[in-house]
Design a protein around this motif. Structure first.
Motif, PDB file in Angstrom:
ATOM      1  N   LEU A  43      68.795 -55.299  -6.004  1.00  0.00           N
ATOM      2  CA  LEU A  43      68.903 -56.241  -5.097  1.00  0.00           C
ATOM      3  C   LEU A  43      69.583 -57.430  -5.474  1.00  0.00           C
ATOM      4  O   LEU A  43      70.440 -57.945  -5.046  1.00  0.00           O
ATOM      5  N   ALA A  46      73.320 -56.900  -6.683  1.00  0.00           N
ATOM      6  CA  ALA A  46      74.237 -56.908  -5.461  1.00  0.00           C
ATOM      7  C   ALA A  46      74.351 -58.233  -4.589  1.00  0.00           C
ATOM      8  O   ALA A  46      75.633 -58.539  -4.372  1.00  0.00           O
ATOM      9  N   GLU A  47      73.329 -59.245  -4.707  1.00  0.00           N
ATOM     10  CA  GLU A  47      73.482 -60.174  -4.150  1.00  0.00           C
ATOM     11  C   GLU A  47      74.251 -61.102  -4.937  1.00  0.00           C
ATOM     12  O   GLU A  47      75.139 -62.058  -4.460  1.00  0.00           O
ATOM     13  N   HIS A 113      64.272 -61.243   4.030  1.00  0.00           N
ATOM     14  CA  HIS A 113      64.954 -59.882   4.390  1.00  0.00           C
ATOM     15  C   HIS A 113      64.335 -59.308   5.437  1.00  0.00           C
ATOM     16  O   HIS A 113      64.588 -58.074   5.913  1.00  0.00           O
ATOM     17  N   ALA A 192      66.997 -53.686   1.944  1.00  0.00           N
ATOM     18  CA  ALA A 192      67.792 -55.044   1.678  1.00  0.00           C
ATOM     19  C   ALA A 192      68.988 -54.893   0.580  1.00  0.00           C
ATOM     20  O   ALA A 192      70.109 -55.386   0.682  1.00  0.00           O
ATOM     21  N   ALA A 195      71.850 -52.915   1.988  1.00  0.00           N
ATOM     22  CA  ALA A 195      72.446 -53.869   2.908  1.00  0.00           C
ATOM     23  C   ALA A 195      73.593 -55.127   2.150  1.00  0.00           C
ATOM     24  O   ALA A 195      74.396 -55.373   2.727  1.00  0.00           O
ATOM     25  N   VAL A 196      73.209 -55.237   0.989  1.00  0.00           N
ATOM     26  CA  VAL A 196      73.991 -56.359   0.260  1.00  0.00           C
ATOM     27  C   VAL A 196      75.119 -55.474  -0.628  1.00  0.00           C
ATOM     28  O   VAL A 196      75.735 -56.077  -1.625  1.00  0.00           O
ATOM     29  N   GLY A 197      75.221 -54.177  -0.610  1.00  0.00           N
ATOM     30  CA  GLY A 197      76.000 -53.569  -1.365  1.00  0.00           C
ATOM     31  C   GLY A 197      75.646 -52.536  -2.526  1.00  0.00           C
ATOM     32  O   GLY A 197      76.461 -51.699  -3.139  1.00  0.00           O
TER      33      GLY A 197
END
Length: 426
Positions: A43, A46-47, A113, A192, A195-197
């Motif tokens: 997470l 990716a963020e 999230h 989460a 969702a951010v890749g």
């Protein structure tokens, strides 16, 4: 009483259909292990815009991340002065500070999230079961308060009001902490991260790892991944011979037993503010209530493989000692999980080879410690700076006599619980 995990059945976060890794992939960072540590790492990477892929041998979650007690605890298992004694002044206080703030990180991720995991922020309760326990809690309270931690030593009526038993006369309330459904929290982290890749794959066990130049190649039953960096986030569920994490912990176990939902008129005075609790016994008993009013009791040791009658006898003994007002209650289900223990009760962080990070030894504090370590790993991989981790990255020596340590712990736990069932101990 069925053998199944309550948290899986009652998770407000639905399971994700992530699919198996198939074909050949390339990524900046590959994370092996889909528990809290691995997902927190994925997470936060990716963020930050880093290409990250995560593979998990089973479902998300399938290990202790979805099966633990669900306590969002601050700090390590041992008191802060003991941490300093084990790790030294500078590193010990670094660990105390970072892990003392770990619940805040967990709750901030839940809020940011929108993770539906039945979280409470009313603290946790450490319960003194006898005079020696009274002294231990007073010692912990003094050490924590000296460091500015918002903890409170409750006595007599105040203690009984929050716990719901006359058996406990002193408890340490840690206002930093709370509870959640661990299965739901882990699923929420996965949602989460995706969702951010982050690319997440389940039922994709790593079957081999090799080095080609500066890259690592990881094979799975149906594909492969080439990555510049690896994170081994397998901890207590490490079994593969190629995975060096297995040398840096010895496995222990825990079990839990859950009642059917209890009506408020019967059980409303038991942990009325929904704090999670555990006592100061040599082999602790944990207790909490879930969002539907169940009473959940737990302890150290294997539950799977033991007769249901044994677990029911143990649960009845603990319940009738602490909460006799409930009378006879029906136990709905039981489940077990693994703990990664270390001899000094502190975690280990290491770079096993160039570009390969690993962690072991959460000693029963996986929710908060795993979340913090995942964020710290991400920062280290991005910047080379490890100051967000509770300990610096080191190269510790493997633990000796792991099997002997594990069997000794398990034998002691079983003997203790047998004594409780036979009313020799309580």
């Amino acid at each position: 009483m069925q053998e199944r995990c309550l948290w899986h059945d009652t998770s407000p976060e639905p399971p994700l259909d992530l699919g198996k890794l198939q074909g050949d992939h390339t990524t900046d960072v590959l994370v092996i292990g889909g528990g809290i540590t691995g997902l927190s790492t994925a997470l936060h990477l990716a963020e930050a815009g880093i290409s990250v892929t995560l593979i998990e041998a089973g479902d998300v979650p399938s290990g202790a991340s979805g099966r633990n007690v669900g306590l969002v605890n601050a700090g390590l298992w041992i008191p802060p002065d003991d941490i300093v004694e084990v790790l030294g002044e500078e590193i010990g206080e670094r660990a105390n500070s970072i892990l003392g703030g770990a619940p805040a990180l967990v709750f901030s991720l839940i809020e940011r999230h929108g993770i539906e995991c039945q979280a409470t922020r009313t603290g946790t309760l450490h319960l003194a079961h006898n005079g020696k326990g009274d002294q231990e809690l007073a010692r912990r309270a003094e050490q924590l308060q000296r460091r500015g931690a918002p903890v409170e030593l409750l006595e007599a009526d105040d203690c009984q009001r929050l716990v719901g038993t006359q058996r406990i006369r002193r408890a340490l309330l840690d206002h930093r902490a709370g509870t959640l459904n661990p299965n739901a929290y882990t699923r929420g982290l996965a949602r989460a991260a995706q969702a951010v890749g982050a690319r997440l794959f389940t039922h994709s066990a790593a079957t081999g790892v090799s080095r080609t130049g500066e890259d690592w190649s990881i094979t799975t039953p149906h594909g492969s991944v080439k990555a510049r960096r690896l994170v081994l986030a397998t901890n207590a569920y490490t079994e593969d011979r190629w995975n060096e994490i297995r040398h840096h912990f010895f496995p222990g176990f825990f079990f839990q037993v859950a009642s059917r939902p209890l009506p408020e008129e019967l059980a409303g005075d038991i942990l009325p503010e929904r704090q999670g609790a555990w006592d100061t016994r040599m082999v602790l008993s944990s207790m909490r209530r879930d969002a539907e009013g169940r009473l959940i009791l737990g302890s150290l040791g294997k539950g799977d493989g033991k007769p249901a009658a044994f677990l029911r006898c143990w649960a009845n003994r603990i319940q009738r000692h602490y909460f006799p007002q409930l009378g006879s209650i029906e136990w709905e289900c039981s489940w077990s999980g693994r703990i990664g223990f270390t001899p000094d009760h502190t975690l280990r962080l290491f770079e096993l080879a160039p570009g390969v990070l690993g962690v072991s030894g959460y000693n029963g504090r996986g929710i908060t410690t795993g979340t913090v370590v995942g964020k710290g790993f991400a920062q280290y991989l991005i910047s080379g700076d490890d100051d967000a981790l509770p300990l610096p990255i080191r190269s510790p020596k493997p633990i000796r006599a792991r099997s002997l340590r594990s069997s000794s712990y398990e034998g002691g736990f079983t003997l203790y619980h047998t004594g409780q069932c036979l009313r020799v101990l309580i």
